[in-house]
Design a protein around this motif. Structure first.
Motif, PDB file in Angstrom:
ATOM      1  N   ILE A 162      72.238  68.488  99.484  1.00 39.24           N
ATOM      2  CA  ILE A 162      71.493  69.729  99.268  1.00 39.24           C
ATOM      3  C   ILE A 162      72.119  70.874 100.053  1.00 39.24           C
ATOM      4  CG2 ILE A 162      69.321  68.601  98.689  1.00 39.24           C
ATOM      5  CD1 ILE A 162      68.416  69.120 101.608  1.00 39.24           C
ATOM      6  N   THR A 163      71.738  72.092  99.673  1.00 40.64           N
ATOM      7  CA  THR A 163      72.218  73.303 100.318  1.00 40.64           C
ATOM      8  C   THR A 163      71.016  74.098 100.810  1.00 40.64           C
ATOM      9  OG1 THR A 163      74.110  73.360  98.821  1.00 40.64           O
ATOM     10  CG2 THR A 163      73.549  75.416  99.947  1.00 40.64           C
ATOM     11  N   ALA A 164      71.087  74.552 102.051  1.00 45.31           N
ATOM     12  CA  ALA A 164      70.006  75.365 102.606  1.00 45.31           C
ATOM     13  C   ALA A 164      69.721  76.555 101.699  1.00 45.31           C
ATOM     14  CB  ALA A 164      70.367  75.846 104.005  1.00 45.31           C
ATOM     15  N   GLY A 165      68.450  76.855 101.500  1.00 47.81           N
ATOM     16  CA  GLY A 165      68.049  77.994 100.668  1.00 47.81           C
ATOM     17  C   GLY A 165      67.828  77.641  99.213  1.00 47.81           C
ATOM     18  N   GLU A 166      68.278  76.467  98.810  1.00 45.00           N
ATOM     19  CA  GLU A 166      68.054  76.048  97.421  1.00 45.00           C
ATOM     20  C   GLU A 166      66.763  75.250  97.297  1.00 45.00           C
ATOM     21  OE1 GLU A 166      72.416  76.000  95.363  1.00 45.00           O
ATOM     22  OE2 GLU A 166      71.536  74.061  95.842  1.00 45.00           O
ATOM     23  N   LYS A 167      66.357  75.052  96.054  1.00 42.14           N
ATOM     24  CA  LYS A 167      65.179  74.255  95.721  1.00 42.14           C
ATOM     25  C   LYS A 167      65.574  73.250  94.651  1.00 42.14           C
ATOM     26  CE  LYS A 167      61.810  77.967  96.479  1.00 42.14           C
ATOM     27  NZ  LYS A 167      60.677  78.687  95.868  1.00 42.14           N
ATOM     28  N   VAL A 168      64.669  72.340  94.353  1.00 48.18           N
ATOM     29  CA  VAL A 168      64.858  71.417  93.240  1.00 48.18           C
ATOM     30  C   VAL A 168      63.667  71.599  92.297  1.00 48.18           C
ATOM     31  CG1 VAL A 168      63.763  69.456  94.442  1.00 48.18           C
ATOM     32  CG2 VAL A 168      65.318  69.028  92.533  1.00 48.18           C
ATOM     33  N   ALA A 169      63.966  71.554  91.000  1.00 53.48           N
ATOM     34  CA  ALA A 169      62.928  71.645  89.972  1.00 53.48           C
ATOM     35  C   ALA A 169      62.976  70.372  89.137  1.00 53.48           C
ATOM     36  CB  ALA A 169      63.148  72.859  89.082  1.00 53.48           C
ATOM     37  N   ALA A 170      61.872  70.056  88.502  1.00 52.99           N
ATOM     38  CA  ALA A 170      61.796  68.862  87.664  1.00 52.99           C
ATOM     39  C   ALA A 170      60.975  69.144  86.418  1.00 52.99           C
ATOM     40  CB  ALA A 170      61.176  67.702  88.442  1.00 52.99           C
ATOM     41  N   ILE A 171      61.268  68.371  85.372  1.00 50.51           N
ATOM     42  CA  ILE A 171      60.524  68.416  84.119  1.00 50.51           C
ATOM     43  C   ILE A 171      60.361  66.973  83.636  1.00 50.51           C
ATOM     44  CG2 ILE A 171      62.581  68.737  82.678  1.00 50.51           C
ATOM     45  CD1 ILE A 171      60.873  70.637  80.913  1.00 50.51           C
ATOM     46  N   GLN A 172      59.232  66.658  83.069  1.00 51.78           N
ATOM     47  CA  GLN A 172      59.005  65.281  82.612  1.00 51.78           C
ATOM     48  C   GLN A 172      59.960  64.909  81.493  1.00 51.78           C
ATOM     49  OE1 GLN A 172      54.905  65.662  81.289  1.00 51.78           O
ATOM     50  NE2 GLN A 172      55.516  65.482  79.152  1.00 51.78           N
ATOM     51  N   SER A 173      60.253  63.627  81.396  1.00 47.08           N
ATOM     52  CA  SER A 173      61.044  63.114  80.283  1.00 47.08           C
ATOM     53  C   SER A 173      60.115  62.886  79.093  1.00 47.08           C
ATOM     54  CB  SER A 173      61.748  61.822  80.690  1.00 47.08           C
ATOM     55  OG  SER A 173      62.582  61.373  79.660  1.00 47.08           O
ATOM     56  N   SER A 174      59.001  62.171  79.328  1.00 49.09           N
ATOM     57  CA  SER A 174      58.014  61.965  78.264  1.00 49.09           C
ATOM     58  C   SER A 174      56.588  61.888  78.786  1.00 49.09           C
ATOM     59  CB  SER A 174      58.347  60.708  77.456  1.00 49.09           C
ATOM     60  OG  SER A 174      58.307  59.570  78.289  1.00 49.09           O
ATOM     61  N   THR A 175      56.431  61.518  80.070  1.00 50.85           N
ATOM     62  CA  THR A 175      55.103  61.353  80.662  1.00 50.85           C
ATOM     63  C   THR A 175      55.032  62.130  81.968  1.00 50.85           C
ATOM     64  OG1 THR A 175      54.980  59.122  79.741  1.00 50.85           O
ATOM     65  CG2 THR A 175      53.441  59.630  81.505  1.00 50.85           C
ATOM     66  N   ALA A 176      53.920  62.804  82.214  1.00 53.10           N
ATOM     67  CA  ALA A 176      53.732  63.555  83.459  1.00 53.10           C
ATOM     68  C   ALA A 176      53.708  62.612  84.653  1.00 53.10           C
ATOM     69  CB  ALA A 176      52.433  64.352  83.401  1.00 53.10           C
ATOM     70  N   GLY A 177      54.161  63.111  85.786  1.00 52.29           N
ATOM     71  CA  GLY A 177      54.187  62.307  87.006  1.00 52.29           C
ATOM     72  C   GLY A 177      54.380  63.184  88.224  1.00 52.29           C
ATOM     73  N   THR A 178      54.811  62.555  89.305  1.00 44.94           N
ATOM     74  CA  THR A 178      55.042  63.258  90.566  1.00 44.94           C
ATOM     75  C   THR A 178      56.428  62.914  91.078  1.00 44.94           C
ATOM     76  OG1 THR A 178      52.686  63.126  91.114  1.00 44.94           O
ATOM     77  CG2 THR A 178      54.193  63.599  92.926  1.00 44.94           C
ATOM     78  N   VAL A 179      57.147  63.932  91.552  1.00 47.40           N
ATOM     79  CA  VAL A 179      58.433  63.736  92.211  1.00 47.40           C
ATOM     80  C   VAL A 179      58.217  64.014  93.696  1.00 47.40           C
ATOM     81  CG1 VAL A 179      60.852  64.449  92.387  1.00 47.40           C
ATOM     82  CG2 VAL A 179      59.682  64.510  90.160  1.00 47.40           C
ATOM     83  N   TYR A 180      58.626  63.062  94.540  1.00 43.08           N
ATOM     84  CA  TYR A 180      58.538  63.213  95.991  1.00 43.08           C
ATOM     85  C   TYR A 180      59.919  63.612  96.504  1.00 43.08           C
ATOM     86  CZ  TYR A 180      54.063  60.954  95.431  1.00 43.08           C
ATOM     87  OH  TYR A 180      52.773  60.648  95.047  1.00 43.08           O
ATOM     88  N   VAL A 181      59.999  64.752  97.186  1.00 45.19           N
ATOM     89  CA  VAL A 181      61.258  65.309  97.670  1.00 45.19           C
ATOM     90  C   VAL A 181      61.186  65.342  99.192  1.00 45.19           C
ATOM     91  CG1 VAL A 181      62.793  67.304  97.627  1.00 45.19           C
ATOM     92  CG2 VAL A 181      61.403  66.752  95.599  1.00 45.19           C
ATOM     93  N   THR A 182      62.014  64.529  99.857  1.00 41.97           N
ATOM     94  CA  THR A 182      62.009  64.441 101.313  1.00 41.97           C
ATOM     95  C   THR A 182      63.345  64.889 101.869  1.00 41.97           C
ATOM     96  OG1 THR A 182      60.481  62.566 101.213  1.00 41.97           O
ATOM     97  CG2 THR A 182      61.631  62.913 103.301  1.00 41.97           C
ATOM     98  N   GLU A 183      63.321  65.915 102.717  1.00 39.60           N
ATOM     99  CA  GLU A 183      64.535  66.328 103.425  1.00 39.60           C
ATOM    100  C   GLU A 183      64.821  65.274 104.494  1.00 39.60           C
ATOM    101  OE1 GLU A 183      64.216  70.250 105.059  1.00 39.60           O
ATOM    102  OE2 GLU A 183      63.688  71.135 103.133  1.00 39.60           O
ATOM    103  N   MET A 184      66.080  64.870 104.587  1.00 37.63           N
ATOM    104  CA  MET A 184      66.469  63.854 105.563  1.00 37.63           C
ATOM    105  C   MET A 184      67.145  64.533 106.752  1.00 37.63           C
ATOM    106  SD  MET A 184      65.235  61.292 103.985  1.00 37.63           S
ATOM    107  CE  MET A 184      65.807  59.908 104.939  1.00 37.63           C
ATOM    108  N   GLU A 185      66.843  64.029 107.941  1.00 31.65           N
ATOM    109  CA  GLU A 185      67.391  64.615 109.170  1.00 31.65           C
ATOM    110  C   GLU A 185      68.342  63.653 109.836  1.00 31.65           C
ATOM    111  OE1 GLU A 185      64.231  66.077 111.637  1.00 31.65           O
ATOM    112  OE2 GLU A 185      63.196  66.903 109.927  1.00 31.65           O
TER     113      GLU A 185
END
Length: 103
Positions: free
Chosen positions: A80-103
């Motif tokens: 990842i790059t500082a200042g950026e974000k991630v976006a997601a769209i479902q393939s066929s079924t709604a759900g949740t994406v968990y995004v964890t920054e690692m240190e």
């Protein structure tokens, strides 16, 4: 001072990262992104989704079904790059994406 994790028997460096801040994206038929951009000094994000989806990274990302496929219940790590974000769209079924920054 940065210290690398070491293998106990050989004392060789191993890859290791501690989990930091986690954000979620609720996927639907429209693109949605994390609300807070990736922080400075972060280089890796861990993503896992409850349902198949597609993801895109940018300062102001919009995910489409032509973007990178993220299969359900499979942990993936991304540079990842500082200042950026991630976006997601479902393939066929709604759900949740968990995004964890690692240190």
């Amino acid at each position: 001072m940065t210290r690398l994790a070491k293998e106990l028997n050989t004392n060789e460096s191993i890859q290791a990262a501690a989990p930091g801040t986690t954000q979620t994206i609720t996927t639907s038929g429209s693109s949605a992104a994390i609300s807070t951009a990736f922080g400075n000094n972060k280089r890796i994000a861990r993503l896992v989704a409850t349902e198949d989806c597609h993801i895109a990274f940018a300062a102001s990302p919009t995910a489409t079904t032509s973007n990178t496929f993220l299969p359900a219940k499979q942990v993936e790590y991304f540079k990842i790059t500082a200042g950026e974000k991630v976006a997601a769209i479902q393939s066929s079924t709604a759900g949740t994406v968990y995004v964890t920054e690692m240190e």
